[in-house]
Motif scaffolding. Structure first.
Motif, PDB file in Angstrom:
ATOM      1  N   GLU A 131     -10.383   1.711   7.764  1.00  8.06           N
ATOM      2  CA  GLU A 131     -10.273   2.916   6.928  1.00  8.06           C
ATOM      3  C   GLU A 131      -9.353   3.946   7.578  1.00  8.06           C
ATOM      4  OE1 GLU A 131     -13.165   6.401   4.990  1.00  8.06           O
ATOM      5  OE2 GLU A 131     -14.029   4.769   6.169  1.00  8.06           O
ATOM      6  N   LYS A 132      -9.497   4.125   8.871  1.00  4.65           N
ATOM      7  CA  LYS A 132      -8.652   5.093   9.579  1.00  4.65           C
ATOM      8  C   LYS A 132      -7.207   4.607   9.646  1.00  4.65           C
ATOM      9  CE  LYS A 132      -8.927   8.272  13.462  1.00  4.65           C
ATOM     10  NZ  LYS A 132      -9.706   8.668  14.669  1.00  4.65           N
ATOM     11  N   ALA A 133      -7.026   3.301   9.834  1.00  6.40           N
ATOM     12  CA  ALA A 133      -5.672   2.734   9.847  1.00  6.40           C
ATOM     13  C   ALA A 133      -4.981   2.967   8.515  1.00  6.40           C
ATOM     14  CB  ALA A 133      -5.732   1.242  10.170  1.00  6.40           C
ATOM     15  N   THR A 134      -5.714   2.797   7.425  1.00  8.88           N
ATOM     16  CA  THR A 134      -5.153   3.034   6.091  1.00  8.88           C
ATOM     17  C   THR A 134      -4.766   4.488   5.922  1.00  8.88           C
ATOM     18  OG1 THR A 134      -6.527   1.252   5.188  1.00  8.88           O
ATOM     19  CG2 THR A 134      -5.574   2.798   3.620  1.00  8.88           C
ATOM     20  N   GLN A 135      -5.612   5.389   6.384  1.00 10.27           N
ATOM     21  CA  GLN A 135      -5.315   6.821   6.297  1.00 10.27           C
ATOM     22  C   GLN A 135      -4.075   7.192   7.096  1.00 10.27           C
ATOM     23  OE1 GLN A 135      -8.938   8.627   7.693  1.00 10.27           O
ATOM     24  NE2 GLN A 135     -10.051   8.265   5.781  1.00 10.27           N
ATOM     25  N   LYS A 136      -3.865   6.503   8.203  1.00  9.34           N
ATOM     26  CA  LYS A 136      -2.724   6.790   9.085  1.00  9.34           C
ATOM     27  C   LYS A 136      -1.490   5.951   8.734  1.00  9.34           C
ATOM     28  CE  LYS A 136      -4.862   9.618  12.016  1.00  9.34           C
ATOM     29  NZ  LYS A 136      -4.411  10.985  12.336  1.00  9.34           N
ATOM     30  N   ASN A 137      -1.559   5.211   7.625  1.00  3.56           N
ATOM     31  CA  ASN A 137      -0.444   4.350   7.188  1.00  3.56           C
ATOM     32  C   ASN A 137      -0.092   3.281   8.215  1.00  3.56           C
ATOM     33  OD1 ASN A 137      -0.027   5.702   4.680  1.00  3.56           O
ATOM     34  ND2 ASN A 137       1.049   7.336   5.761  1.00  3.56           N
ATOM     35  N   LYS A 138      -1.104   2.717   8.832  1.00  8.53           N
ATOM     36  CA  LYS A 138      -0.918   1.621   9.779  1.00  8.53           C
ATOM     37  C   LYS A 138      -1.359   0.309   9.148  1.00  8.53           C
ATOM     38  CE  LYS A 138      -0.054   4.777  12.932  1.00  8.53           C
ATOM     39  NZ  LYS A 138       1.350   5.125  13.248  1.00  8.53           N
ATOM     40  N   LYS A 139      -0.618  -0.746   9.426  1.00 10.35           N
ATOM     41  CA  LYS A 139      -1.005  -2.088   8.997  1.00 10.35           C
ATOM     42  C   LYS A 139      -1.856  -2.727  10.095  1.00 10.35           C
ATOM     43  CE  LYS A 139       1.813  -1.998   5.353  1.00 10.35           C
ATOM     44  NZ  LYS A 139       1.343  -1.992   3.954  1.00 10.35           N
ATOM     45  N   VAL A 140      -2.764  -3.606   9.696  1.00 14.50           N
ATOM     46  CA  VAL A 140      -3.618  -4.299  10.652  1.00 14.50           C
ATOM     47  C   VAL A 140      -3.497  -5.806  10.433  1.00 14.50           C
ATOM     48  CG1 VAL A 140      -5.968  -4.653  11.481  1.00 14.50           C
ATOM     49  CG2 VAL A 140      -5.245  -2.376  10.759  1.00 14.50           C
ATOM     50  N   ASN A 189     -11.101 -26.335   4.556  1.00 20.28           N
ATOM     51  CA  ASN A 189     -11.740 -25.413   3.619  1.00 20.28           C
ATOM     52  C   ASN A 189     -12.486 -24.303   4.354  1.00 20.28           C
ATOM     53  OD1 ASN A 189     -12.432 -24.840   0.738  1.00 20.28           O
ATOM     54  ND2 ASN A 189     -14.509 -25.094   1.527  1.00 20.28           N
ATOM     55  N   GLU A 190     -13.094 -24.627   5.500  1.00 20.49           N
ATOM     56  CA  GLU A 190     -13.773 -23.604   6.310  1.00 20.49           C
ATOM     57  C   GLU A 190     -12.766 -22.530   6.745  1.00 20.49           C
ATOM     58  OE1 GLU A 190     -16.873 -23.223   6.870  1.00 20.49           O
ATOM     59  OE2 GLU A 190     -17.911 -25.147   6.972  1.00 20.49           O
ATOM     60  N   ILE A 191     -11.584 -22.958   7.150  1.00 21.96           N
ATOM     61  CA  ILE A 191     -10.556 -22.017   7.595  1.00 21.96           C
ATOM     62  C   ILE A 191     -10.088 -21.152   6.434  1.00 21.96           C
ATOM     63  CG2 ILE A 191      -8.204 -21.853   8.516  1.00 21.96           C
ATOM     64  CD1 ILE A 191      -8.828 -24.339  10.195  1.00 21.96           C
ATOM     65  N   ARG A 192      -9.953 -21.748   5.261  1.00 23.97           N
ATOM     66  CA  ARG A 192      -9.577 -20.969   4.078  1.00 23.97           C
ATOM     67  C   ARG A 192     -10.619 -19.887   3.800  1.00 23.97           C
ATOM     68  NH1 ARG A 192      -8.649 -26.333   1.794  1.00 23.97           N
ATOM     69  NH2 ARG A 192      -6.432 -26.862   1.947  1.00 23.97           N
ATOM     70  N   GLU A 193     -11.886 -20.240   3.948  1.00 24.90           N
ATOM     71  CA  GLU A 193     -12.956 -19.270   3.698  1.00 24.90           C
ATOM     72  C   GLU A 193     -12.933 -18.147   4.730  1.00 24.90           C
ATOM     73  OE1 GLU A 193     -15.095 -19.042   1.088  1.00 24.90           O
ATOM     74  OE2 GLU A 193     -13.809 -20.626   0.275  1.00 24.90           O
ATOM     75  N   VAL A 194     -12.552 -18.472   5.953  1.00 25.55           N
ATOM     76  CA  VAL A 194     -12.422 -17.439   6.994  1.00 25.55           C
ATOM     77  C   VAL A 194     -11.341 -16.434   6.608  1.00 25.55           C
ATOM     78  CG1 VAL A 194     -11.723 -17.011   9.385  1.00 25.55           C
ATOM     79  CG2 VAL A 194     -13.271 -18.901   8.865  1.00 25.55           C
ATOM     80  N   ILE A 195     -10.194 -16.941   6.166  1.00 25.42           N
ATOM     81  CA  ILE A 195      -9.100 -16.074   5.741  1.00 25.42           C
ATOM     82  C   ILE A 195      -9.541 -15.202   4.569  1.00 25.42           C
ATOM     83  CG2 ILE A 195      -6.794 -16.039   4.722  1.00 25.42           C
ATOM     84  CD1 ILE A 195      -6.767 -16.807   7.651  1.00 25.42           C
ATOM     85  N   LYS A 196     -10.213 -15.810   3.615  1.00 27.95           N
ATOM     86  CA  LYS A 196     -10.684 -15.074   2.443  1.00 27.95           C
ATOM     87  C   LYS A 196     -11.668 -13.974   2.840  1.00 27.95           C
ATOM     88  CE  LYS A 196     -12.888 -15.893  -2.066  1.00 27.95           C
ATOM     89  NZ  LYS A 196     -13.480 -16.945  -2.948  1.00 27.95           N
ATOM     90  N   PHE A 197     -12.550 -14.279   3.796  1.00 28.33           N
ATOM     91  CA  PHE A 197     -13.538 -13.299   4.252  1.00 28.33           C
ATOM     92  C   PHE A 197     -12.866 -12.077   4.860  1.00 28.33           C
ATOM     93  CE2 PHE A 197     -15.901 -11.568   7.858  1.00 28.33           C
ATOM     94  CZ  PHE A 197     -17.077 -11.154   7.238  1.00 28.33           C
ATOM     95  N   LYS A 216      -9.767 -11.088   4.581  1.00 23.81           N
ATOM     96  CA  LYS A 216      -8.930 -10.374   3.617  1.00 23.81           C
ATOM     97  C   LYS A 216      -9.771  -9.404   2.805  1.00 23.81           C
ATOM     98  CE  LYS A 216      -5.423  -8.964   1.422  1.00 23.81           C
ATOM     99  NZ  LYS A 216      -4.496  -8.041   2.087  1.00 23.81           N
ATOM    100  N   SER A 217     -11.026  -9.769   2.554  1.00 19.81           N
ATOM    101  CA  SER A 217     -11.917  -8.857   1.825  1.00 19.81           C
ATOM    102  C   SER A 217     -12.186  -7.593   2.631  1.00 19.81           C
ATOM    103  CB  SER A 217     -13.240  -9.570   1.498  1.00 19.81           C
ATOM    104  OG  SER A 217     -14.020  -9.785   2.655  1.00 19.81           O
ATOM    105  N   LYS A 218     -11.896  -7.645   3.939  1.00 22.74           N
ATOM    106  CA  LYS A 218     -12.039  -6.470   4.799  1.00 22.74           C
ATOM    107  C   LYS A 218     -10.775  -5.606   4.790  1.00 22.74           C
ATOM    108  CE  LYS A 218     -16.183  -7.260   6.389  1.00 22.74           C
ATOM    109  NZ  LYS A 218     -17.289  -6.298   6.160  1.00 22.74           N
ATOM    110  N   LYS A 219      -9.839  -5.948   3.911  1.00 26.26           N
ATOM    111  CA  LYS A 219      -8.636  -5.150   3.664  1.00 26.26           C
ATOM    112  C   LYS A 219      -7.651  -5.151   4.834  1.00 26.26           C
ATOM    113  CE  LYS A 219     -11.091  -2.092   0.484  1.00 26.26           C
ATOM    114  NZ  LYS A 219     -11.457  -0.698   0.135  1.00 26.26           N
ATOM    115  N   VAL A 220      -7.549  -6.289   5.534  1.00 29.61           N
ATOM    116  CA  VAL A 220      -6.510  -6.419   6.555  1.00 29.61           C
ATOM    117  C   VAL A 220      -5.202  -6.791   5.865  1.00 29.61           C
ATOM    118  CG1 VAL A 220      -8.180  -7.081   8.312  1.00 29.61           C
ATOM    119  CG2 VAL A 220      -7.011  -8.852   6.997  1.00 29.61           C
ATOM    120  N   ASN A 221      -4.090  -6.640   6.570  1.00 23.53           N
ATOM    121  CA  ASN A 221      -2.769  -6.806   5.958  1.00 23.53           C
ATOM    122  C   ASN A 221      -2.083  -8.125   6.280  1.00 23.53           C
ATOM    123  OD1 ASN A 221      -2.939  -3.600   6.902  1.00 23.53           O
ATOM    124  ND2 ASN A 221      -2.380  -3.927   4.778  1.00 23.53           N
TER     125      ASN A 221
END
Length: 568
Positions: A171-180, A262-270, A272-277
């Protein structure tokens, strides 16, 4: 009594409602109504007079149409209209031609224009959450997080932090215009992982999650570890080399297993839901051990391409999420950049610049850079202006920049790093300090400051990069100094040139004080300006205007950054 004074006593309830119609010959201003008693009454209605016809008659118009004065006026207005119209058309064309064009960097993705900072996370609360002002001061735009996972790929190490703290960081990274960006090593898990325990117990869904065999007859013998608990059989699991040592506390995953994929795909999906870039797949060229699979490289590439496709078709259809790979072997970079029409990832991260060491001179630096970029022979020459795009790392957390290139060359290599073409610059936490060991990212242990000399230089370089991003990222690369001459072996120069934009020239001296003259560099304008120097106390030359056609003196172990006027 006058007509106006007559008052009619009419009972409206007894009134017979009839259409107000006129009898033949009666005036339209006169209306008759009849009440219930048969008495007639009359009322006068004032109607407006009929309007008079406006405008000229045809005869009058024809008289003016043939009048010499009006003929000349019409002709003059007709000619004036076309003059104005043509002038507007010409003006629009001129504006299109002379107006500033869209900068070439506008064609680049965010991860190509960014300046990244890679961190081995030690703490979210005591470390990262308190460092955003520091990142902004260094003009860092992207933060790469490594080594923060717990037992599972979807867990955070409890010693580092919690998901609440991670969410606050995002959330703070987004406010500061930083990519994660998050970095993962999917090659193995610990032997205490639930997947491994289920595989040991021969759970049908997990039996082939790892690399097993019944006898140690192939592959590196030291990497096969016996596990008698696997159904009381003589089973061996394959372990990874970590720090050059076969570590039996970890087991290599079987990436060829569709369930593991498929496990690795689910990790990426998880995540990404945390709003990483974006995501980095570490050791991407060793996901499938080449000593165990003859076609390991093709299997690696197939898996990476399928994972990238999954991200852009199932996880983020906007295509804004970055998918990057980090190869363990620099020689693999050429293969894993793919082709212009057949990408494996969005960015391949290479450590090629780490080939430089304390004894590398100007000639050696030129060979390292040219050999790296010349290796992409399968890319059309005209397309290398925009790719292949790679991530360039200056150092790693296991070895600081100072210990790699030496204190005398520390500033020189940092300035060289920011002149590399077609690359996203990735700093490792600590590159901005003149230290031998990468510091712990706990605020309680290390005092981070941007006021030390190396950090000040880094701030100057990131600011320079932002203001000259078109020339640096998209410009042609030139080498003004001929290093084949033994007298110039300690010198290195690189120029970045893009038509219509100011160019940049770096001259580095790895030896004693020298004088040079850039006679054959016709792409350099006559006058330039020294904007950054590696030596702050006794720079040679000093900051300010400089004649690029005259003899230049470069101080001992110094580097200078010169900006020069645009070349059309």
């Amino acid at each position: 009594m006058s007509k106006e004074d007559v008052t009619l006593d009419v009972d409206s309830d007894k009134m017979v409602k009839e259409p107000l119609t006129l009898k033949d010959g009666e005036s339209p201003s006169k209306v008759q109504f009849v009440n219930a008693d048969g008495k007639n009454g009359e009322v006068n209605i004032i109607t407006p007079p009929s309007p008079k016809k406006a405008g000229l008659s045809k005869e009058e118009l024809m008289k003016y149409a043939n009048d010499p004065f009006w003929v000349r006026l019409r002709l003059a207005l007709f000619v004036l209209f076309w003059i104005v119209w043509i002038s507007m058309l010409v003006g629009a064309i001129v504006i299109i031609i002379v107006a500033p064009k869209c900068p070439p960097s506008s064609k680049l993705k965010w991860y190509q224009k960014t300046s990244a900072y890679e961190i081995d996370v030690k703490s979210f609360v005591n470390g990262l959450l308190s460092k955003f002002d520091y990142f902004s001061d260094l003009d860092i735009e992207t933060i790469v997080l490594r080594s923060f996972l717990g037992e599972r790929f979807t867990e955070i190490n409890p010693k580092i932090g919690t998901f609440d703290e991670f969410d606050k960081f995002i959330e703070k990274a987004t406010q500061k215009n930083k990519k994660v960006i998050l970095s993962f090593d999917f090659r193995y898990t610990s032997t205490s992982h639930e997947w491994f325990n289920k595989s040991v117990n021969l759970d049908s869904d997990y039996i082939d999650y790892y690399l097993w065999k019944n006898a140690s007859t192939n592959g590196k013998q030291k990497n096969w570890i016996r596990n008698e608990a696997r159904n009381n059989s003589d089973s061996y699991y394959y372990v990874p080399d970590i720090g050059g040592i076969a570590n039996q506390d970890f087991a290599v995953l079987n990436i060829t297993n569709p369930r593991v994929k498929n496990e690795i795909r689910e990790v990426i999906k998880f995540w990404k839901s945390k709003k990483v870039n974006g995501f980095i797949i570490e050791n991407a060229d060793e996901l499938i051990p080449s000593e165990l699979f003859e076609d390991a490289q093709n299997k690696n590439i197939e898996f990476l391409q399928s994972l990238r496709k999954y991200i852009y078709t199932k996880v983020d259809v906007t295509g804004k999420t970055g998918f990057f790979i980090d190869v363990a072997n620099d020689s693999a970079t050429n293969t894993y950049v793919g082709a212009p029409t057949d990408k494996i990832s969005d960015l391949v991260i290479s450590d090629f610049f780490r080939k430089a060491n304390k004894t590398t001179n100007g000639k050696g630096v030129k060979e390292i850079i040219k050999n790296y970029y010349d290796s992409f022979s399968h890319w059309p020459k005209d397309s290398t202006k925009y790719g292949p795009w790679t991530g360039c790392r200056l150092s790693r957390s296991d070895k600081s920049l100072k210990s790699q290139v030496g204190e005398d060359h520390l500033s020189i290599f940092l300035m060289l790093f920011y002149m590399l073409p077609n690359c996203t610059h990735i700093l490792t936490a600590g590159d901005e300090f003149e230290i031998d060991n990468i510091p712990n990212w706990s605020a309680n242990e290390t005092n981070w400051s941007t006021n030390v000399s190396q950090a000040i230089l880094l701030k100057e370089l990131t600011k320079m990069r932002r203001s000259n991003i078109d020339s640096l990222l998209m410009g042609e690369t030139k080498y003004p100094i001929d290093n084949d001459d033994q007298a110039n072996s300690d010198l290195f120069s690189i120029a970045r040139v893009y038509p219509g934009f100011k160019g940049l020239l770096l001259i580095a001296n790895f030896g004693e004080e020298k004088s040079i003259k850039l006679e054959n560099a016709n792409y350099l304008s006559g006058e330039g300006e020294v904007i950054i120097v590696s030596e702050k106390e006794k720079p040679m030359p000093k900051l300010g205007k400089v004649d690029l056609k005259a003899e230049l003196k470069i101080g001992r172990k110094q580097a200078v950054m010169i900006q020069y006027g645009p070349i059309e």
